[in-house]
Design an enzyme around this catalytic site. Structure first.
Site, PDB file in Angstrom:
ATOM      1  N   GLY A  15     -17.062  30.277 -35.442  1.00  0.00           N
ATOM      2  CA  GLY A  15     -18.156  29.319 -35.649  1.00  0.00           C
ATOM      3  C   GLY A  15     -18.753  28.897 -34.318  1.00  0.00           C
ATOM      4  N   ARG A  76     -18.062  36.722 -37.213  1.00  0.00           N
ATOM      5  CA  ARG A  76     -16.663  36.871 -37.631  1.00  0.00           C
ATOM      6  C   ARG A  76     -16.520  38.362 -37.942  1.00  0.00           C
ATOM      7  NH1 ARG A  76     -15.267  31.364 -38.119  1.00  0.00           N
ATOM      8  NH2 ARG A  76     -16.928  30.087 -38.953  1.00  0.00           N
ATOM      9  N   ASP A 107      -9.171  29.410 -32.851  1.00  0.00           N
ATOM     10  CA  ASP A 107      -7.837  30.008 -32.967  1.00  0.00           C
ATOM     11  C   ASP A 107      -7.877  31.483 -33.363  1.00  0.00           C
ATOM     12  OD1 ASP A 107      -8.877  29.197 -35.372  1.00  0.00           O
ATOM     13  OD2 ASP A 107      -7.016  28.320 -36.144  1.00  0.00           O
ATOM     14  N   THR A 129     -14.837  25.048 -30.543  1.00  0.00           N
ATOM     15  CA  THR A 129     -14.880  24.808 -31.991  1.00  0.00           C
ATOM     16  C   THR A 129     -15.106  23.327 -32.241  1.00  0.00           C
ATOM     17  OG1 THR A 129     -13.619  24.799 -34.059  1.00  0.00           O
ATOM     18  CG2 THR A 129     -12.306  24.778 -32.048  1.00  0.00           C
ATOM     19  N   ASP A 131     -13.998  21.792 -34.649  1.00  0.00           N
ATOM     20  CA  ASP A 131     -12.896  21.259 -35.479  1.00  0.00           C
ATOM     21  C   ASP A 131     -11.786  20.548 -34.701  1.00  0.00           C
ATOM     22  OD1 ASP A 131     -14.239  22.427 -37.576  1.00  0.00           O
ATOM     23  OD2 ASP A 131     -12.936  24.179 -37.704  1.00  0.00           O
ATOM     24  N   ASP A 133      -9.163  21.784 -33.640  1.00  0.00           N
ATOM     25  CA  ASP A 133      -7.901  22.186 -34.277  1.00  0.00           C
ATOM     26  C   ASP A 133      -7.066  23.164 -33.437  1.00  0.00           C
ATOM     27  OD1 ASP A 133      -9.606  24.337 -34.513  1.00  0.00           O
ATOM     28  OD2 ASP A 133      -9.199  24.723 -36.626  1.00  0.00           O
ATOM     29  N   ARG A 175     -12.598  22.469 -41.387  1.00  0.00           N
ATOM     30  CA  ARG A 175     -11.720  23.475 -42.004  1.00  0.00           C
ATOM     31  C   ARG A 175     -10.451  22.796 -42.538  1.00  0.00           C
ATOM     32  NH1 ARG A 175     -12.103  29.144 -41.485  1.00  0.00           N
ATOM     33  NH2 ARG A 175     -13.414  29.024 -39.667  1.00  0.00           N
TER      34      ARG A 175
HETATM   35  N1  LIG Z   1      -5.213  38.063 -36.251  1.00  0.00           N
HETATM   36  C1  LIG Z   1      -6.298  38.422 -35.569  1.00  0.00           C
HETATM   37  N2  LIG Z   1      -6.255  39.478 -34.718  1.00  0.00           N
HETATM   38  C2  LIG Z   1      -7.343  39.867 -34.025  1.00  0.00           C
HETATM   39  N3  LIG Z   1      -8.543  39.258 -34.119  1.00  0.00           N
HETATM   40  C3  LIG Z   1      -8.658  38.198 -34.935  1.00  0.00           C
HETATM   41  C4  LIG Z   1      -7.544  37.724 -35.706  1.00  0.00           C
HETATM   42  N4  LIG Z   1      -7.972  36.660 -36.434  1.00  0.00           N
HETATM   43  C5  LIG Z   1      -9.271  36.493 -36.133  1.00  0.00           C
HETATM   44  N5  LIG Z   1      -9.693  37.401 -35.240  1.00  0.00           N
HETATM   45  C6  LIG Z   1     -11.062  37.600 -34.721  1.00  0.00           C
HETATM   46  O1  LIG Z   1     -11.636  36.366 -34.335  1.00  0.00           O
HETATM   47  C7  LIG Z   1     -12.832  36.129 -35.095  1.00  0.00           C
HETATM   48  C8  LIG Z   1     -13.075  34.665 -35.249  1.00  0.00           C
HETATM   49  O2  LIG Z   1     -11.992  34.055 -35.943  1.00  0.00           O
HETATM   50  P1  LIG Z   1     -12.251  32.823 -36.933  1.00  0.00           P
HETATM   51  O3  LIG Z   1     -10.919  32.348 -37.391  1.00  0.00           O
HETATM   52  O4  LIG Z   1     -13.244  33.205 -37.960  1.00  0.00           O
HETATM   53  O5  LIG Z   1     -12.989  31.747 -36.034  1.00  0.00           O
HETATM   54  P2  LIG Z   1     -12.478  30.861 -34.810  1.00  0.00           P
HETATM   55  O6  LIG Z   1     -12.170  31.739 -33.671  1.00  0.00           O
HETATM   56  O7  LIG Z   1     -13.633  29.956 -34.538  1.00  0.00           O
HETATM   57  O8  LIG Z   1     -11.248  30.110 -35.308  1.00  0.00           O
HETATM   58  C9  LIG Z   1     -12.578  36.890 -36.387  1.00  0.00           C
HETATM   59  O9  LIG Z   1     -13.764  37.176 -37.083  1.00  0.00           O
HETATM   60  C10 LIG Z   1     -11.930  38.156 -35.843  1.00  0.00           C
HETATM   61  O10 LIG Z   1     -12.899  39.005 -35.278  1.00  0.00           O
HETATM   62  O1  LIG Z   2     -19.666  29.503 -40.654  1.00  0.00           O
HETATM   63  P1  LIG Z   2     -18.743  29.606 -41.816  1.00  0.00           P
HETATM   64  O2  LIG Z   2     -18.182  30.973 -41.926  1.00  0.00           O
HETATM   65  O3  LIG Z   2     -19.336  29.084 -43.073  1.00  0.00           O
HETATM   66  O4  LIG Z   2     -17.479  28.697 -41.503  1.00  0.00           O
HETATM   67  C1  LIG Z   2     -17.361  27.341 -41.770  1.00  0.00           C
HETATM   68  C2  LIG Z   2     -16.247  26.798 -40.904  1.00  0.00           C
HETATM   69  O5  LIG Z   2     -16.656  26.848 -39.551  1.00  0.00           O
HETATM   70  C3  LIG Z   2     -16.440  25.583 -38.942  1.00  0.00           C
HETATM   71  O6  LIG Z   2     -17.676  24.902 -38.920  1.00  0.00           O
HETATM   72  C4  LIG Z   2     -15.960  25.800 -37.523  1.00  0.00           C
HETATM   73  O7  LIG Z   2     -14.749  26.512 -37.563  1.00  0.00           O
HETATM   74  P2  LIG Z   2     -14.344  27.584 -36.458  1.00  0.00           P
HETATM   75  O8  LIG Z   2     -14.697  26.979 -35.143  1.00  0.00           O
HETATM   76  O9  LIG Z   2     -12.865  27.802 -36.634  1.00  0.00           O
HETATM   77  O10 LIG Z   2     -15.110  28.828 -36.707  1.00  0.00           O
HETATM   78  C5  LIG Z   2     -15.443  24.863 -39.855  1.00  0.00           C
HETATM   79  O11 LIG Z   2     -15.542  23.460 -39.738  1.00  0.00           O
HETATM   80  C6  LIG Z   2     -15.851  25.383 -41.186  1.00  0.00           C
HETATM   81  O12 LIG Z   2     -14.764  25.361 -42.085  1.00  0.00           O
HETATM   82 MG   LIG Z   3     -10.883  28.135 -36.181  1.00  0.00          MG
END
Ligand SMILES: Nc1ncnc2c1ncn2[C@@H]1O[C@H](COP(=O)(O)OP(=O)(O)O)[C@@H](O)[C@H]1O
Ligand SMILES: O=P(O)(O)OC[C@H]1O[C@](O)(COP(=O)(O)O)[C@@H](O)[C@@H]1O
Ligand SMILES: [Mg+2]
Length: 324
Positions: A15, A76, A107, A129, A131, A133, A175
């Site tokens: 995000g 993502r 994360d 982020t 969040d 978190d 989230r």
């Molecule tokens: N277990 C994993 N191993 C490798 N890449 C990952 C894994 N989990 C997530 N990612 C990569 O990081 C991107 C972002 O993760 P996501 O959880 O959607 O958002 P954020 O990084 O904001 O928490 C995912 O779309 C994927 O490309």
């Molecule tokens: O953009 P998407 O895929 O709808 O995701 C929504 C999620 O992204 C966030 O806005 C930010 O989360 P991340 O930073 O982990 O991507 C959360 O608060 C929410 O749950």
């Molecule tokens: Mg996240």
């Protein structure tokens, strides 16, 4: 001796969050200061796998510090979660002479960064982020702007709630985490703050509180509900039926991710982006930049991902005391 880093890549993933542009700017300008070349990797890991790179110089990051979103776009990317995707990503970095990568994200993005690091690409994570978190850090890029956007919107909903003598349930993002709910709920003097980490589902308690307050003459009620609990519309219907008070749900949604970053987000993002490049210049890899106990520091990515955090007990108690 660690290999000298000549070219780095920078990407934003997951995000978007206000302040990511300030971090990108700091990465680029600090890298140039060290005499490194910088490639902007578009659309997170998707763009890495599609070899979507742009050469960046000091001008590429001019006039962006005040802008929300991310000039590198974000995505993502499910392919990166697979071993094959990760192997390809590392190969592509090597093919383009990218010795180090700064990953600005949450994360999920750091799991990908950890994998790239194991495959021989020096990788540093920067927490971006809304969040808040990420367990190892008390600050993540975008949270400050997001909670300020949320309180601005909640104050506005409160005006109309008061005029109509209604109850409003306002759902904020986060989230699975309740930090945006807690901060925005306390900062707007809301009547109930529902946090996924601690909510026991006891709606009757909220209903009793609203009925007792109305008897004392209270006109409006604001309930902050975290995304991790959700179901605000059905909650509103049940609360209206149980209290007899008109109740509406407002889901703030993506507006919380947009807008010009606050001073804190610009300043801290600048420090964190710059520190990520310092770490690369020192030959470090698999580190996550963090802010803890008043200082900027860094953690091993796997160690950071194993860490747990919860809403501080005093803040939780405060939210109960102040919403009585
Ligand atoms: N277990 C994993 N191993 C490798 N890449 C990952 C894994 N989990 C997530 N990612 C990569 O990081 C991107 C972002 O993760 P996501 O959880 O959607 O958002 P954020 O990084 O904001 O928490 C995912 O779309 C994927 O490309
Ligand atoms: O953009 P998407 O895929 O709808 O995701 C929504 C999620 O992204 C966030 O806005 C930010 O989360 P991340 O930073 O982990 O991507 C959360 O608060 C929410 O749950
Ligand atoms: Mg996240």
């Amino acid at each position: 001796m660690a290999k000298k880093i000549e070219t780095i890549g920078v990407l934003t993933s997951g995000g978007d969050a206000p302040g990511m542009n300030a971090a990108i700017r700091a990465v680029v300008r600090t890298a140039l200061h060290y005499g490194m070349k910088v490639k902007g990797i578009m659309r997170g890991y998707s763009g890495l796998l599609d070899e979507e790179f742009i050469d960046m110089n000091a001008r590429s990051v001019a006039d962006i510090i005040n802008r929300g979103g991310t000039i590198l776009y974000t995505a993502r990317c499910m392919e990166m979660v697979t071993e094959e995707g990760q192997r390809q990503a590392a190969e592509i970095c090597k093919k383009h002479g990218i010795d180090g990568v700064v990953v600005i994200g949450g994360d999920g993005s750091f799991k990908g960064a950890g994998k790239l690091s194991k495959l021989g690409i020096n990788t540093i994570g920067v927490p971006g982020t809304i969040d808040l978190d990420i367990a190892c850090t008390e600050y993540t890029i975008g949270f400050d702007t997001a909670v300020n956007t949320a309180i601005d919107a909640i104050d506005k909903v409160r005006d109309t709630s008061t005029s109509h003598e209604r109850c409003s349930i306002i759902e904020v993002m986060g989230r699975h985490a309740g930090y945006i709910a807690l901060w925005s709920g306390i900062a707007t003097g809301s009547d109930a703050i529902l946090i996924p980490e601690h909510y026991d589902g006891n709606e009757q308690e909220i209903v009793n509180h609203i009925i007792a307050s109305r008897k004392r003459g209270k006109k409006h009620f604001i309930i902050i509900n975290a995304e991790g609990i959700g179901h605000s519309s059905s909650m509103a219907k049940r609360i209206e039926a149980a209290t007899g008070i008109e109740t509406r749900a407002t889901i703030l949604g993506y507006m919380q991710r947009g807008g010009s970053p606050s001073c804190k987000d610009r300043f801290y993002a600048s420090i964190m982006g710059s520190k990520a490049v310092d770490l690369l210049a020192e030959g470090k890899s698999n580190r996550l930049v963090a802010y803890r106990n008043g200082e900027f520091c860094d953690f091993d990515i796997e160690e950071a991902l194993r860490m747990k955090k919860d809403i501080p007990a005093y803040q939780l108690e405060l939210s109960a005391k102040l919403t009585r």
